[in-house]
Design a protein around this motif. Structure first.
Motif, PDB file in Angstrom:
ATOM      1  N   ARG A 129      53.232  43.857  47.782  1.00  0.00           N
ATOM      2  CA  ARG A 129      52.948  45.293  47.827  1.00  0.00           C
ATOM      3  C   ARG A 129      51.591  45.535  47.204  1.00  0.00           C
ATOM      4  NH1 ARG A 129      56.749  48.921  49.179  1.00  0.00           N
ATOM      5  NH2 ARG A 129      58.872  48.196  49.226  1.00  0.00           N
ATOM      6  N   ARG A 130      50.942  46.570  47.663  1.00  0.00           N
ATOM      7  CA  ARG A 130      49.647  46.930  47.113  1.00  0.00           C
ATOM      8  C   ARG A 130      49.827  47.601  45.763  1.00  0.00           C
ATOM      9  NH1 ARG A 130      45.849  48.334  51.055  1.00  0.00           N
ATOM     10  NH2 ARG A 130      44.544  48.939  49.330  1.00  0.00           N
ATOM     11  N   MET A 131      48.999  47.251  44.822  1.00  0.00           N
ATOM     12  CA  MET A 131      49.013  47.881  43.505  1.00  0.00           C
ATOM     13  C   MET A 131      47.740  48.667  43.258  1.00  0.00           C
ATOM     14  SD  MET A 131      50.571  44.920  41.050  1.00  0.00           S
ATOM     15  CE  MET A 131      50.220  45.895  39.623  1.00  0.00           C
ATOM     16  N   VAL A 132      46.715  48.396  44.057  1.00  0.00           N
ATOM     17  CA  VAL A 132      45.387  48.935  43.821  1.00  0.00           C
ATOM     18  C   VAL A 132      44.958  49.815  44.991  1.00  0.00           C
ATOM     19  CG1 VAL A 132      42.980  48.270  43.480  1.00  0.00           C
ATOM     20  CG2 VAL A 132      44.781  46.910  42.454  1.00  0.00           C
ATOM     21  N   VAL A 133      44.238  50.881  44.659  1.00  0.00           N
ATOM     22  CA  VAL A 133      43.696  51.768  45.677  1.00  0.00           C
ATOM     23  C   VAL A 133      42.188  51.550  45.738  1.00  0.00           C
ATOM     24  CG1 VAL A 133      43.380  54.175  46.364  1.00  0.00           C
ATOM     25  CG2 VAL A 133      45.480  53.480  45.240  1.00  0.00           C
ATOM     26  N   TYR A 134      41.679  51.322  46.934  1.00  0.00           N
ATOM     27  CA  TYR A 134      40.250  51.148  47.163  1.00  0.00           C
ATOM     28  C   TYR A 134      39.675  52.412  47.796  1.00  0.00           C
ATOM     29  CZ  TYR A 134      41.278  46.235  46.367  1.00  0.00           C
ATOM     30  OH  TYR A 134      41.683  45.060  45.813  1.00  0.00           O
ATOM     31  N   SER A 135      38.361  52.524  47.795  1.00  0.00           N
ATOM     32  CA  SER A 135      37.735  53.733  48.333  1.00  0.00           C
ATOM     33  C   SER A 135      38.075  53.929  49.811  1.00  0.00           C
ATOM     34  CB  SER A 135      36.229  53.707  48.124  1.00  0.00           C
ATOM     35  OG  SER A 135      35.649  52.609  48.772  1.00  0.00           O
ATOM     36  N   LYS A 136      38.208  52.841  50.552  1.00  0.00           N
ATOM     37  CA  LYS A 136      38.578  52.954  51.969  1.00  0.00           C
ATOM     38  C   LYS A 136      39.979  53.553  52.115  1.00  0.00           C
ATOM     39  CE  LYS A 136      37.485  52.233  56.245  1.00  0.00           C
ATOM     40  NZ  LYS A 136      36.335  52.900  56.839  1.00  0.00           N
ATOM     41  N   ASP A 137      40.877  53.196  51.200  1.00  0.00           N
ATOM     42  CA  ASP A 137      42.218  53.783  51.212  1.00  0.00           C
ATOM     43  C   ASP A 137      42.146  55.285  50.957  1.00  0.00           C
ATOM     44  OD1 ASP A 137      43.378  51.218  51.535  1.00  0.00           O
ATOM     45  OD2 ASP A 137      43.366  50.916  49.358  1.00  0.00           O
ATOM     46  N   ALA A 181      49.782  54.125  41.142  1.00  0.00           N
ATOM     47  CA  ALA A 181      50.427  55.095  40.258  1.00  0.00           C
ATOM     48  C   ALA A 181      49.403  56.052  39.646  1.00  0.00           C
ATOM     49  CB  ALA A 181      51.196  54.368  39.161  1.00  0.00           C
ATOM     50  N   GLU A 182      48.267  55.530  39.210  1.00  0.00           N
ATOM     51  CA  GLU A 182      47.219  56.379  38.630  1.00  0.00           C
ATOM     52  C   GLU A 182      46.639  57.326  39.675  1.00  0.00           C
ATOM     53  OE1 GLU A 182      45.578  53.290  35.223  1.00  0.00           O
ATOM     54  OE2 GLU A 182      44.789  53.165  37.273  1.00  0.00           O
ATOM     55  N   PHE A 183      46.425  56.824  40.881  1.00  0.00           N
ATOM     56  CA  PHE A 183      45.922  57.649  41.972  1.00  0.00           C
ATOM     57  C   PHE A 183      46.908  58.779  42.276  1.00  0.00           C
ATOM     58  CE2 PHE A 183      45.874  58.519  46.562  1.00  0.00           C
ATOM     59  CZ  PHE A 183      44.597  59.045  46.697  1.00  0.00           C
TER      60      PHE A 183
END
Length: 84
Positions: free
Chosen positions: A23-31, A65-67
């Motif tokens: 599962r993804r844990m990180v959000v990137y700018s493209k996301d 979660a932070e996003f």
């Protein structure tokens, strides 16, 4: 939630196997661009704003979660969007 999703991968002339996709844990700018419909520059600025508010250094990752905490979006919906 489980740490990994399990998908059956079918390859011609090979037996069916399971491939573990984390599962993804990180959000990137493209996301952020895809989720919000904003430009790349605005997406990067949003992630930087979250980093500043969370006390992170430049270049540190922003978690899902932070996003979600910052934007007010539901984490389950964002994870479905990111993981398909």
């Amino acid at each position: 939630m489980p740490a990994f999703l399990s998908y059956k991968i079918s390859v011609p002339n090979m037996p069916i196997s399971h491939k573990m996709i984390p599962r993804r844990m990180v959000v990137y700018s493209k996301d952020v661009q895809n989720i919000t419909g904003r430009s790349e520059r605005t997406a990067r600025a949003l992630l930087q704003k979250i980093r500043v508010l969370k006390g992170k250094k430049k270049g540190q990752f922003v978690s899902v979660a932070e996003f979600c905490d910052f934007t007010g979006l539901q984490e389950s919906e964002v994870l479905l969007f990111l993981c398909g």
